[in-house]
Motif scaffolding. Structure first.
Motif, PDB file in Angstrom:
ATOM      1  N   ASP A  30       0.850  -1.201   0.000  1.00  0.00           N
ATOM      2  CA  ASP A  30       0.000   0.000   0.000  1.00  0.00           C
ATOM      3  C   ASP A  30       0.882   1.247   0.000  1.00  0.00           C
ATOM      4  O   ASP A  30       0.834   2.060   0.926  1.00  0.00           O
ATOM      5  N   PRO A  31       1.706   1.396  -1.047  1.00  0.00           N
ATOM      6  CA  PRO A  31       2.830   2.338  -0.975  1.00  0.00           C
ATOM      7  C   PRO A  31       2.466   3.818  -0.903  1.00  0.00           C
ATOM      8  O   PRO A  31       3.320   4.628  -0.590  1.00  0.00           O
ATOM      9  N   PHE A  32       1.204   4.158  -1.199  1.00  0.00           N
ATOM     10  CA  PHE A  32       0.873   5.582  -1.218  1.00  0.00           C
ATOM     11  C   PHE A  32       0.000   6.001  -0.040  1.00  0.00           C
ATOM     12  O   PHE A  32      -0.647   7.035  -0.072  1.00  0.00           O
ATOM     13  N   SER A  33      -0.030   5.177   0.998  1.00  0.00           N
ATOM     14  CA  SER A  33      -0.751   5.625   2.187  1.00  0.00           C
ATOM     15  C   SER A  33       0.168   5.554   3.406  1.00  0.00           C
ATOM     16  O   SER A  33       1.164   4.829   3.393  1.00  0.00           O
ATOM     17  N   ASP A  34      -0.167   6.286   4.410  1.00  0.00           N
ATOM     18  CA  ASP A  34       0.582   6.378   5.671  1.00  0.00           C
ATOM     19  C   ASP A  34       2.095   6.442   5.441  1.00  0.00           C
ATOM     20  O   ASP A  34       2.832   5.499   5.719  1.00  0.00           O
ATOM     21  N   ALA A  35       2.508   7.589   4.915  1.00  0.00           N
ATOM     22  CA  ALA A  35       3.899   7.785   4.540  1.00  0.00           C
ATOM     23  C   ALA A  35       4.853   7.616   5.726  1.00  0.00           C
ATOM     24  O   ALA A  35       5.930   7.037   5.587  1.00  0.00           O
ATOM     25  N   ASP A  36       4.458   8.087   6.889  1.00  0.00           N
ATOM     26  CA  ASP A  36       5.354   7.999   8.046  1.00  0.00           C
ATOM     27  C   ASP A  36       5.640   6.556   8.421  1.00  0.00           C
ATOM     28  O   ASP A  36       6.774   6.181   8.718  1.00  0.00           O
ATOM     29  N   GLU A  37       4.582   5.763   8.375  1.00  0.00           N
ATOM     30  CA  GLU A  37       4.751   4.346   8.723  1.00  0.00           C
ATOM     31  C   GLU A  37       5.653   3.654   7.698  1.00  0.00           C
ATOM     32  O   GLU A  37       6.515   2.849   8.050  1.00  0.00           O
ATOM     33  N   LEU A  38       5.460   4.013   6.436  1.00  0.00           N
ATOM     34  CA  LEU A  38       6.280   3.413   5.380  1.00  0.00           C
ATOM     35  C   LEU A  38       7.738   3.827   5.535  1.00  0.00           C
ATOM     36  O   LEU A  38       8.656   3.011   5.372  1.00  0.00           O
ATOM     37  N   ASP A  39       7.932   5.069   5.883  1.00  0.00           N
ATOM     38  CA  ASP A  39       9.271   5.604   6.110  1.00  0.00           C
ATOM     39  C   ASP A  39       9.966   4.818   7.236  1.00  0.00           C
ATOM     40  O   ASP A  39      11.126   4.419   7.127  1.00  0.00           O
ATOM     41  N   ALA A  40       9.209   4.579   8.295  1.00  0.00           N
ATOM     42  CA  ALA A  40       9.764   3.836   9.433  1.00  0.00           C
ATOM     43  C   ALA A  40      10.110   2.407   9.010  1.00  0.00           C
ATOM     44  O   ALA A  40      11.150   1.860   9.408  1.00  0.00           O
ATOM     45  N   LEU A  41       9.262   1.840   8.181  1.00  0.00           N
ATOM     46  CA  LEU A  41       9.499   0.478   7.686  1.00  0.00           C
ATOM     47  C   LEU A  41      10.785   0.446   6.850  1.00  0.00           C
ATOM     48  O   LEU A  41      11.615  -0.445   6.985  1.00  0.00           O
ATOM     49  N   ALA A  42      10.941   1.472   6.008  1.00  0.00           N
ATOM     50  CA  ALA A  42      12.143   1.563   5.160  1.00  0.00           C
ATOM     51  C   ALA A  42      13.401   1.661   6.012  1.00  0.00           C
ATOM     52  O   ALA A  42      14.432   1.059   5.709  1.00  0.00           O
ATOM     53  N   LYS A  43      13.300   2.381   7.110  1.00  0.00           N
ATOM     54  CA  LYS A  43      14.491   2.627   7.939  1.00  0.00           C
ATOM     55  C   LYS A  43      14.955   1.402   8.716  1.00  0.00           C
ATOM     56  O   LYS A  43      16.030   1.414   9.302  1.00  0.00           O
ATOM     57  N   THR A  44      14.161   0.352   8.714  1.00  0.00           N
ATOM     58  CA  THR A  44      14.621  -0.872   9.364  1.00  0.00           C
ATOM     59  C   THR A  44      15.749  -1.526   8.569  1.00  0.00           C
ATOM     60  O   THR A  44      16.409  -2.435   9.045  1.00  0.00           O
ATOM     61  N   GLY A  45      15.936  -1.074   7.298  1.00  0.00           N
ATOM     62  CA  GLY A  45      16.992  -1.665   6.473  1.00  0.00           C
ATOM     63  C   GLY A  45      16.523  -2.869   5.681  1.00  0.00           C
ATOM     64  O   GLY A  45      17.295  -3.491   4.944  1.00  0.00           O
ATOM     65  N   VAL A  46      15.232  -3.181   5.807  1.00  0.00           N
ATOM     66  CA  VAL A  46      14.673  -4.285   5.032  1.00  0.00           C
ATOM     67  C   VAL A  46      14.414  -3.773   3.606  1.00  0.00           C
ATOM     68  O   VAL A  46      14.038  -2.622   3.416  1.00  0.00           O
ATOM     69  N   THR A  47      14.635  -4.611   2.608  1.00  0.00           N
ATOM     70  CA  THR A  47      14.336  -4.222   1.223  1.00  0.00           C
ATOM     71  C   THR A  47      12.845  -4.441   0.983  1.00  0.00           C
ATOM     72  O   THR A  47      12.348  -5.558   1.187  1.00  0.00           O
ATOM     73  N   LEU A  48      12.159  -3.381   0.598  1.00  0.00           N
ATOM     74  CA  LEU A  48      10.701  -3.475   0.452  1.00  0.00           C
ATOM     75  C   LEU A  48      10.317  -3.573  -1.020  1.00  0.00           C
ATOM     76  O   LEU A  48      10.707  -2.708  -1.822  1.00  0.00           O
TER      77      LEU A  48
END
Ligand code: NAD
Length: 425
Positions: A96-114
């Motif tokens: 759901d890449p275009f919703s809840d940008a902050d949550e997605l940002d936090a997910l990205a920062k875990t270092g996992v490849t999304l």
């Protein structure tokens, strides 16, 4: 040996990212597969089915994903799950890449490849990986079945000794993947089916399914399809003509299934309150565009609304109501995507970052957002946008946000098609 982990989904999501059939395929390809206990139950896949396929069963979601190189999900998982994964491991799902940008940002920062499967480029090679198609097709089917079940009359014409039951009239608005299946399903149930779209290419497809195509076929209509096969936003003049045509047609319809979407835009409003008031009491509308605001003025996303005797179904996640098929097809989409990235000799994960499917679907890598559209929506500062996902670097501290976290970098890069925007098919 590549290790694949599959956690259970949240309580609102009955689907799962791996079926026993696809688990077997991966095990055969040399993978270690771990599935959380009970994760497949809502799709009627038991733990024993997975064990028989060669998978291991883990007690918790953390146990299922902590050793994995690749994690399959249906929905965007909670941050805690990504944190339990190895850095650099791949998370593949409908994120759901275009919703809840902050949550997605936090997910990205875990270092996992999304990897977000909704962004799969719609090219021939990727058809077997196209989750929007596999799920929308089922949604189109379920919309008609739901409408038929709620409709207090029969759909097919029946000639009996006691008299004739007339065939119901079903109108499909928007003839993409869901619309085509809705036409086919309504026809199978014996309804008289008409359909409309703004793309001229669908005219023949509608006729080939035995339905009648109706549309405002002016000069603008002839240009309404983008190079990617999607609809354009129509002019106000066209919308007015379309509304007149629809108003005249809709008042004689028993069931209307709306599926009209324009990439990156809210769903077009095609059915006004007045049009609904012109319909016979007992008529049914199923609005598959509900998640994007709906195609009617009365749609309430997630609910069944009623207006002057007409019920408007705005229910979400229709594919999730046919979870057995939806999970099976979805799991095949994921495995088709992953398989080319398993090294034939070493059986290790080997993502080819030059591949347009990897580039098109990757949204974060090494702690950075690497998709231009998402980075823009995040309001991110640009560095390299990971050079179209090739060389993402750790989130270079850009301007800190109010919450103290810096945004990931971004740069113009070749991006795939426009987003559907949070559509969970
Ligand atoms: P979609 O979900 O984006 O939209 C649904 C339909 O609504 C479309 O047919 C669109 O034209 C229509 N629509 C938009 N605005 C409208 C309006 N104002 N009035 C009436 N109809 C309107 O569509 P989709 O199902 O994702 O399919 C889009 C395209 O992608 C199609 O051309 C389809 O054939 C193509 N496709 C290609 C592949 C592939 O090659 N891998 C896979 C699936 C779909």
């Amino acid at each position: 040996m590549i290790s694949i982990g599959v956690p259970a989904e949240g309580k609102d999501e009955p689907r799962i990212g791996l079926s026993p059939e696809t688990a077997k395929k991966l095990v055969k390809a040399g993978a270690k597969v771990t599935v959380q206990a009970g994760a497949g139950l809502r799709s009627h896949f038991s733990d024993q089915d997975y064990k028989d396929a060669g998978a291991e069963i883990a007690k918790s979601d953390t146990d299922a994903v902590s050793g994995a190189d690749v994690v399959f999900t249906v929905r965007r998982p909670p941050l805690t799950l990504a944190k339990a994964m190895k850095k650099g491991a791949a998370l593949i799902g409908m994120l759901d890449p275009f919703s809840d940008a902050d949550e997605l940002d936090a997910l990205a920062k875990t270092g996992v490849t999304l990897f977000s499967m909704e962004l799969m480029p719609r090219i021939t090679r990727a058809q077997s990986m196209d989750v929007l198609s596999s799920q929308s097709n089922l949604a189109g089917y379920k919309a008609v079945v739901d409408a038929a079940a709620a409709f207090e009359r029969a759909l097919p014409m029946m000639m009996t000794a006691a008299g004739t039951v007339p065939a119901a009239r079903v109108f499909i608005m928007g003839v993409g993947v869901a619309g085509l299946q809705a036409i086919a399903t309504a026809r199978r149930l014996g309804a008289i089916v008409t359909a409309t779209d703004v793309r001229p290419a669908v005219k023949e497809q509608v006729a080939s399914l035995g339905a009648k195509f109706i549309a405002v076929e002016d000069e603008e209509f002839k240009q309404a399809e983008t190079a990617g096969g999607y609809a354009k936003e129509m002019s106000d003049a066209y919308k007015k003509k379309q509304a007149e045509l629809v108003a005249e047609h809709v008042k004689n319809q028993d069931i209307v299934i709306t599926t009209a979407l324009i990439p990156g835009r809210p769903a077009p409003k095609l059915i006004s309150k007045a049009m609904i008031e012109s319909m016979k009491p007992g008529s049914i509308i199923v609005d598959l565009a509900a998640e994007r605001g709906g195609n009617t003025e009365v749609t309430k996303p997630g609910e069944i609304a009623a207006h002057k005797g007409v019920r408007i179904f705005g229910l979400l996640n229709l594919p999730g109501q046919v979870p057995v098929n939806a999970s099976s097809l979805y799991a095949k989409n994921l495995v088709s995507f992953l398989e080319p990235f398993i090294d034939k000799e070493t059986k290790e994960l080997a993502i080819n970052w030059d591949d347009e499917l990897a580039k098109g679907t990757a949204i974060a890598r090494d702690g950075a957002i690497v998709n231009e559209m998402i980075a823009e929506r995040l309001g991110a500062k640009s560095t390299k946008a990971a050079r179209a996902t090739g060389t993402a670097t750790k989130s270079a501290p850009a301007k800190p946000k109010a919450n103290g976290r810096a945004k990931a970098p971004a740069k113009k890069s070749g991006t795939p098609r426009q987003p559907k925007g949070g559509k969970s098919t």
